[in-house]
Design a protein around this motif. Structure first.
Motif, PDB file in Angstrom:
ATOM      1  N   GLU A  30       0.849  -1.200   0.000  1.00  4.96           N
ATOM      2  CA  GLU A  30       0.000   0.000   0.000  1.00  4.96           C
ATOM      3  C   GLU A  30       0.884   1.249   0.000  1.00  4.96           C
ATOM      4  O   GLU A  30       0.547   2.262  -0.605  1.00  4.96           O
ATOM      5  CB  GLU A  30      -0.917  -0.007   1.230  1.00  4.96           C
ATOM      6  CG  GLU A  30      -1.990  -1.102   1.233  1.00  4.96           C
ATOM      7  CD  GLU A  30      -1.448  -2.504   1.390  1.00  4.96           C
ATOM      8  OE1 GLU A  30      -0.346  -2.666   1.970  1.00  4.96           O
ATOM      9  OE2 GLU A  30      -2.098  -3.455   0.928  1.00  4.96           O
ATOM     10  N   GLY A  31       2.028   1.138   0.720  1.00  2.00           N
ATOM     11  CA  GLY A  31       2.963   2.261   0.775  1.00  2.00           C
ATOM     12  C   GLY A  31       3.562   2.579  -0.584  1.00  2.00           C
ATOM     13  O   GLY A  31       3.861   3.730  -0.895  1.00  2.00           O
ATOM     14  N   GLU A  32       3.726   1.538  -1.410  1.00  2.00           N
ATOM     15  CA  GLU A  32       4.280   1.746  -2.751  1.00  2.00           C
ATOM     16  C   GLU A  32       3.241   2.303  -3.721  1.00  2.00           C
ATOM     17  O   GLU A  32       3.585   2.751  -4.809  1.00  2.00           O
ATOM     18  CB  GLU A  32       4.806   0.412  -3.311  1.00  2.00           C
ATOM     19  CG  GLU A  32       6.110  -0.035  -2.702  1.00  2.00           C
ATOM     20  CD  GLU A  32       6.393  -1.508  -2.984  1.00  2.00           C
ATOM     21  OE1 GLU A  32       5.739  -2.088  -3.884  1.00  2.00           O
ATOM     22  OE2 GLU A  32       7.250  -2.066  -2.285  1.00  2.00           O
ATOM     23  N   GLY A  33       1.982   2.238  -3.337  1.00  2.00           N
ATOM     24  CA  GLY A  33       0.901   2.687  -4.214  1.00  2.00           C
ATOM     25  C   GLY A  33       0.829   4.208  -4.274  1.00  2.00           C
ATOM     26  O   GLY A  33       1.558   4.907  -3.570  1.00  2.00           O
ATOM     27  N   PRO A  34      -0.078   4.714  -5.121  1.00  2.00           N
ATOM     28  CA  PRO A  34      -0.163   6.163  -5.337  1.00  2.00           C
ATOM     29  C   PRO A  34      -0.569   6.944  -4.087  1.00  2.00           C
ATOM     30  O   PRO A  34      -0.348   8.148  -4.024  1.00  2.00           O
ATOM     31  CB  PRO A  34      -1.215   6.302  -6.444  1.00  2.00           C
ATOM     32  CG  PRO A  34      -1.796   4.952  -6.670  1.00  2.00           C
ATOM     33  CD  PRO A  34      -0.947   3.939  -6.000  1.00  2.00           C
ATOM     34  N   LEU A  35      -1.179   6.279  -3.081  1.00  2.00           N
ATOM     35  CA  LEU A  35      -1.600   7.007  -1.880  1.00  2.00           C
ATOM     36  C   LEU A  35      -0.638   6.793  -0.721  1.00  2.00           C
ATOM     37  O   LEU A  35      -0.921   7.168   0.420  1.00  2.00           O
ATOM     38  CB  LEU A  35      -3.019   6.578  -1.468  1.00  2.00           C
ATOM     39  CG  LEU A  35      -4.123   6.774  -2.507  1.00  2.00           C
ATOM     40  CD1 LEU A  35      -5.465   6.347  -1.938  1.00  2.00           C
ATOM     41  CD2 LEU A  35      -4.179   8.213  -2.985  1.00  2.00           C
ATOM     42  N   LEU A  41       1.621   5.886   8.805  1.00  2.00           N
ATOM     43  CA  LEU A  41       2.775   5.002   8.927  1.00  2.00           C
ATOM     44  C   LEU A  41       2.668   3.918   7.859  1.00  2.00           C
ATOM     45  O   LEU A  41       1.590   3.363   7.637  1.00  2.00           O
ATOM     46  CB  LEU A  41       2.792   4.351  10.327  1.00  2.00           C
ATOM     47  CG  LEU A  41       3.921   3.351  10.588  1.00  2.00           C
ATOM     48  CD1 LEU A  41       5.269   4.058  10.651  1.00  2.00           C
ATOM     49  CD2 LEU A  41       3.670   2.596  11.888  1.00  2.00           C
ATOM     50  N   VAL A  42       3.786   3.657   7.180  1.00  2.00           N
ATOM     51  CA  VAL A  42       3.839   2.559   6.215  1.00  2.00           C
ATOM     52  C   VAL A  42       4.801   1.504   6.763  1.00  2.00           C
ATOM     53  O   VAL A  42       5.949   1.823   7.095  1.00  2.00           O
ATOM     54  CB  VAL A  42       4.310   3.058   4.830  1.00  2.00           C
ATOM     55  CG1 VAL A  42       4.518   1.884   3.882  1.00  2.00           C
ATOM     56  CG2 VAL A  42       3.291   4.028   4.238  1.00  2.00           C
ATOM     57  N   TYR A 268      -3.895   1.140  -5.071  1.00  2.00           N
ATOM     58  CA  TYR A 268      -2.785   0.505  -5.792  1.00  2.00           C
ATOM     59  C   TYR A 268      -2.675   1.094  -7.198  1.00  2.00           C
ATOM     60  O   TYR A 268      -3.652   1.603  -7.739  1.00  2.00           O
ATOM     61  CB  TYR A 268      -3.008  -1.010  -5.925  1.00  2.00           C
ATOM     62  CG  TYR A 268      -3.105  -1.755  -4.622  1.00  2.00           C
ATOM     63  CD1 TYR A 268      -2.075  -1.713  -3.682  1.00  2.00           C
ATOM     64  CD2 TYR A 268      -4.227  -2.518  -4.325  1.00  2.00           C
ATOM     65  CE1 TYR A 268      -2.163  -2.407  -2.484  1.00  2.00           C
ATOM     66  CE2 TYR A 268      -4.323  -3.211  -3.125  1.00  2.00           C
ATOM     67  CZ  TYR A 268      -3.288  -3.152  -2.213  1.00  2.00           C
ATOM     68  OH  TYR A 268      -3.375  -3.839  -1.038  1.00  2.00           O
ATOM     69  N   ASP A 269      -1.473   0.955  -7.771  1.00  2.00           N
ATOM     70  CA  ASP A 269      -1.305   1.278  -9.178  1.00  2.00           C
ATOM     71  C   ASP A 269      -1.620   0.009  -9.966  1.00  2.00           C
ATOM     72  O   ASP A 269      -0.841  -0.937  -9.988  1.00  2.00           O
ATOM     73  CB  ASP A 269       0.140   1.724  -9.423  1.00  2.00           C
ATOM     74  CG  ASP A 269       0.343   2.153 -10.871  1.00  2.00           C
ATOM     75  OD1 ASP A 269      -0.393   1.651 -11.747  1.00  2.00           O
ATOM     76  OD2 ASP A 269       1.244   2.967 -11.116  1.00  2.00           O
ATOM     77  N   LEU A 270      -2.805   0.010 -10.579  1.00  2.00           N
ATOM     78  CA  LEU A 270      -3.283  -1.219 -11.208  1.00  2.00           C
ATOM     79  C   LEU A 270      -2.400  -1.701 -12.358  1.00  2.00           C
ATOM     80  O   LEU A 270      -2.379  -2.883 -12.678  1.00  2.00           O
ATOM     81  CB  LEU A 270      -4.726  -1.043 -11.701  1.00  2.00           C
ATOM     82  CG  LEU A 270      -5.800  -1.635 -10.780  1.00  2.00           C
ATOM     83  CD1 LEU A 270      -5.733  -1.039  -9.396  1.00  2.00           C
ATOM     84  CD2 LEU A 270      -7.181  -1.457 -11.363  1.00  2.00           C
ATOM     85  N   GLY A 278      -8.336  -4.870  -8.581  1.00  2.00           N
ATOM     86  CA  GLY A 278      -8.299  -3.782  -7.611  1.00  2.00           C
ATOM     87  C   GLY A 278      -8.097  -4.272  -6.191  1.00  2.00           C
ATOM     88  O   GLY A 278      -7.709  -5.408  -5.972  1.00  2.00           O
ATOM     89  N   ALA A 279      -8.383  -3.385  -5.239  1.00  2.00           N
ATOM     90  CA  ALA A 279      -8.184  -3.718  -3.827  1.00  2.00           C
ATOM     91  C   ALA A 279      -9.500  -4.112  -3.182  1.00  2.00           C
ATOM     92  O   ALA A 279     -10.574  -3.877  -3.725  1.00  2.00           O
ATOM     93  CB  ALA A 279      -7.597  -2.521  -3.107  1.00  2.00           C
ATOM     94  N   SER A 280      -9.383  -4.754  -2.009  1.00  2.00           N
ATOM     95  CA  SER A 280     -10.577  -5.045  -1.212  1.00  2.00           C
ATOM     96  C   SER A 280     -10.154  -5.058   0.252  1.00  2.00           C
ATOM     97  O   SER A 280      -9.022  -4.737   0.591  1.00  2.00           O
ATOM     98  CB  SER A 280     -11.190  -6.374  -1.621  1.00  2.00           C
ATOM     99  OG  SER A 280     -10.343  -7.436  -1.233  1.00  2.00           O
ATOM    100  N   GLY A 281     -11.072  -5.460   1.123  1.00  2.00           N
ATOM    101  CA  GLY A 281     -10.757  -5.538   2.544  1.00  2.00           C
ATOM    102  C   GLY A 281     -11.316  -4.370   3.329  1.00  2.00           C
ATOM    103  O   GLY A 281     -11.507  -3.283   2.787  1.00  2.00           O
ATOM    104  N   CYS A 282     -11.571  -4.627   4.615  1.00  2.00           N
ATOM    105  CA  CYS A 282     -12.102  -3.572   5.500  1.00  2.00           C
ATOM    106  C   CYS A 282     -11.219  -2.335   5.474  1.00  2.00           C
ATOM    107  O   CYS A 282     -11.689  -1.205   5.579  1.00  2.00           O
ATOM    108  CB  CYS A 282     -12.115  -4.045   6.949  1.00  2.00           C
ATOM    109  SG  CYS A 282     -13.184  -5.424   7.260  1.00  2.00           S
ATOM    110  N   ALA A 283      -9.905  -2.560   5.379  1.00  2.00           N
ATOM    111  CA  ALA A 283      -8.974  -1.445   5.463  1.00  2.00           C
ATOM    112  C   ALA A 283      -8.928  -0.640   4.180  1.00  2.00           C
ATOM    113  O   ALA A 283      -8.338   0.441   4.156  1.00  2.00           O
ATOM    114  CB  ALA A 283      -7.580  -1.950   5.808  1.00  2.00           C
TER     115      ALA A 283
END
Lengths: 336, 152
Positions: A30-35, A41-42, A268-270, A278-283
């Protein structure tokens, strides 16, 4: 009808509670992604010094809780409720992570819709005069979720093109009766919708009708149109689900094409990160909102937001028994 | 789809609609990758086989040694976090050979080690390979019985 209700599924909050602080912790991918730069904290790795993924997820919850107290300057005894949940059986990531929180706790489960479920309940508690400060928090962890829902990580399999990648992270939001920040003005609680999808590798397809149902109900209950919003932000529909949701809401006479974004397509950068649909999950919705979106609202770039977290209410047993996937979406209006 | 209400979709209609909207697996590319990688794994096995044969070993011994070495390599590469990446690339190409079988046993053993050696490693080791063993062995017994009945 109760005074604050608008239609079947929506309430209007009379004294809109404020979101006075957020906190987020995210994993390395996630830290490597665009956001990546928007999280507090990553992490450098998925275990964060713990022996198991479950323990790591609990630590992420614990540290996110500490961080939101720190950032908001609140003590644990200032928090009237923590409303939280995750994806692991019996929500152990949350409860184990909050063992030493010493604040009243309500556990909720709405799969990946949990962030909006907790925000809905938290906002209503504050508006109802039952609480001054409520922390709404959700977490997910790619490794612990894969272990519970799918295959061992080291198994050499290919993921389906419609599969989504569970976000490793935790997001927390402090909803308060006093203070500065964007306000939660409306809450639309979703109904369980099941359109017969059985493929657990296509959660976006399963959840899209639930998202569409909640968004359309929200517009009908409130009388708002898509023009009212700067952004309609779904939780984790991914490529497939977002396209379907857009089309389904459009067919009901509400064109949201220009307003609709999906947290699952932002984190994420798709093209580079090999996360398929894409992404999923509560977070997913939790960290995207607590990080990027909250900043955008504070800085005035987004003024009116409809946040619609989406959840697939399945488990591995139901999948093995050939059941279809009931889904849900909860929406909250957040206005800067 | 016309002006259909969300609720008006039958389950079948909605499933077809989702199917249409969903990206498809790249069957041709995946097949080629599976063929190449699967083939290379078999070539590796054949080289080991040839090596032992050239050393004058008996056919049965050679087959056993080759299988043991291929299983060891599959397990080793799983432990080194390499086999899952190979599998992501090759798909069935790395699942079908005996190295894939080793991967399917070692990966859950690693995954569930956190639940201990009895209920974790011991109980979950065959969670992926178990069905293959059950039905593979059952089928071989049935075929064996039929073979016996036809020949004696």
């Amino acid at each position: 009808m109760a005074g604050k209700r608008l239609g079947n599924q929506t309430v209007r909050l009379e004294t809109p509670p404020r979101i006075i602080s957020t906190a987020s912790i995210a994993g390395p991918k996630e830290g490597e992604g665009p956001l990546g730069h928007t999280f507090d904290l990553v992490l450098e790795d998925e275990l964060w010094g713990e022996k198991t993924w479950e323990k790591a997820e609990s630590k992420i919850v614990r540290e996110t809780w500490s961080r939101i107290l720190e950032k908001s300057g609140k003590a644990p005894e200032d928090i009237n409720y923590i409303i939280a949940g995750d994806l692991l059986n019996q929500c152990i990531a949350t409860t184990f992570g909050l063992r030493e929180s010493s604040a009243p706790y309500l556990g909720v489960y709405g799969a990946c819709s949990t962030m909006c479920e907790s925000l809905s309940i938290g906002a209503m508690l504050v508006d109802g005069g039952f609480a001054d400060n409520v922390v709404c928090l959700t977490s997910s962890h790619f490794c612990s979720a894969e272990k519970q829902f799918r295959f061992p990580l080291e198994l050499g399999t290919q993921r389906a093109p419609t599969a989504q990648w569970t976000v490793l992270g935790c997001g927390a939001v402090l909803v308060s009766s006093h203070g500065q920040g964007p306000a939660i003005t409306h809450v639309t609680t979703g109904k369980i919708v099941d359109k017969g999808i059985k493929d657990a590798n296509n959660m976006g397809g399963a959840m899209a009708p639930a998202a569409a149902d909640t968004i359309v109900s929200h517009f009908k209950d409130t009388g708002f149109t898509p023009d009212y919003y700067d952004l309609v932000l779904t939780g984790d529909l991914g490529i497939v689900g977002k396209a379907i949701c857009d089309e389904m809401v459009g067919e009901q006479g509400f064109n949201i094409s220009k307003k609709l974004k999906d947290c699952g397509l932002m984190i994420y950068d798709l093209n580079k990160q090999d996360v398929h649909a894409g992404a999923s999950g509560c977070a997913c919705s939790a960290t995207v909102f607590a990080g990027h979106i909250y900043k955008e609202m504070l800085e005035g770039r987004i003024k009116k937001l409809l946040l619609v977290a989406t959840g697939a209410l399945l488990n591995p047993t139901s999948t093995q028994q050939g059941e279809t996937i009931p889904s849900i979406a909860h929406a909250v209006t957040i206005e800067a | 789809m016309g002006k259909k209400m969300v609720k008006d979709f039958t389950h079948k209609e909605y499933r077809d609609y989702v199917e249409k909207k969903s990206p498809k697996s790249k069957v041709l590319a995946n097949t080629v990758k599976a063929f190449v990688v699967g083939g290379l794994i078999c070539v590796a096995g054949q080289l080991i086989n040839n090596f032992f044969t050239s050393r004058g070993m008996e056919k049965d011994t050679v087959s056993n040694l080759t299988s043991i070495i291929m299983i060891f390599l599959g397990a080793l590469l799983t432990g080194l976090n390499i086999y899952d990446n190979l599998g992501k690339f090759a798909g069935a190409g790395s699942i079908v050979p005996i190295t894939g079988f080793a991967n399917s046993i070692v990966s859950p053993a690693m995954e569930f080690k956190s639940e201990g050696y009895v209920m974790g490693v011991g109980a979950k080791m065959f969670v992926v390979a178990g069905p293959v063993l059950v039905y593979g062995i059952s089928a071989s017994i049935i075929v064996g019985i039929i073979y016996y009945l036809l020949h004696y």
